[in-house]
Design a protein around this motif. Sequence first.
Motif, PDB file in Angstrom:
ATOM      1  N   SER A  43       0.857  -1.176   0.000  1.00 52.59           N
ATOM      2  CA  SER A  43       0.000   0.000   0.000  1.00 52.59           C
ATOM      3  C   SER A  43       0.898   1.232   0.000  1.00 52.59           C
ATOM      4  N   GLU A  44       0.352   2.350  -0.401  1.00 51.96           N
ATOM      5  CA  GLU A  44       1.131   3.571  -0.499  1.00 51.96           C
ATOM      6  C   GLU A  44       0.637   4.604   0.504  1.00 51.96           C
ATOM      7  N   GLY A  45       1.579   5.350   1.052  1.00 47.49           N
ATOM      8  CA  GLY A  45       1.237   6.400   1.996  1.00 47.49           C
ATOM      9  C   GLY A  45       2.349   7.431   2.017  1.00 47.49           C
ATOM     10  N   ILE A  46       2.409   8.209   3.076  1.00 48.97           N
ATOM     11  CA  ILE A  46       3.455   9.214   3.225  1.00 48.97           C
ATOM     12  C   ILE A  46       4.641   8.593   3.962  1.00 48.97           C
ATOM     13  N   LEU A  47       5.813   8.744   3.397  1.00 51.81           N
ATOM     14  CA  LEU A  47       7.004   8.118   3.958  1.00 51.81           C
ATOM     15  C   LEU A  47       8.163   9.093   3.971  1.00 51.81           C
TER      16      LEU A  47
END
Length: 226
Positions: free
Chosen positions: A11-15
């Motif tokens: 999944s993609e998010g803020i990193l």
Amino acid sequence: MTEFHTIEIVSEGILQFIRFNRSFYCILKHDNQISCKSILFFGASQLPVISLTEKKTVIFKNLINVFKNEMVSKDKLQLEMLQILLKRFLILCTRIYKNQNNYDMLDDVNVNIVREFNFLVEKYFNTKHLVSDYAEILNKSPKTIYNLFSKLDTKTPLHYIQERIMLEARRLLRYTDNSIKEIAYEIGFEDIQSFSRLFKKKEGVFPSEFKKNITSRTYCQLIGSN
């Protein structure tokens, strides 16, 4: 994380992450300064994950902001300042991780024995599969090693060895075309049966089934993308 870890994005998010190499700051060379060898890095199969309280989160956010500001600096002190900031970052992470994993149950001498054991496993897992092999290098008895790990209330030293073997086995099965026999030999098994039994015990399927499942999933993904 190190180059030995493989990342699969689910999944993609803020990193936000800090990436550095050995020429900038060598973990092994500077271990006497930060003591994170085999805790944050080179620690057998374990991937260190720390949980931050709200207070600690603020500290890390502020530190990252200082990193960002220093990255745009152009004077001759930039390199030294970035190294100092990285060292502080790693020390903070090490303290939190040690606290969350009961390292405070051991004195410094015994913590160093556990750290050295984990580092040796990373170095020799494909040739040495027994706790006694590492106890001999450390000039300790296998019982001493087991007792130290029991105080940490964590996995046994044998589990660490086997998990590191399994990590490499899964990597070779997934990313190479080597036969099961070749993979077994590469990670120190004289016969394929011993390797297959350990793999089945840990993974739930035999190596051949594991590789077949990977191939099937990859094929389905390719069909789906077409």
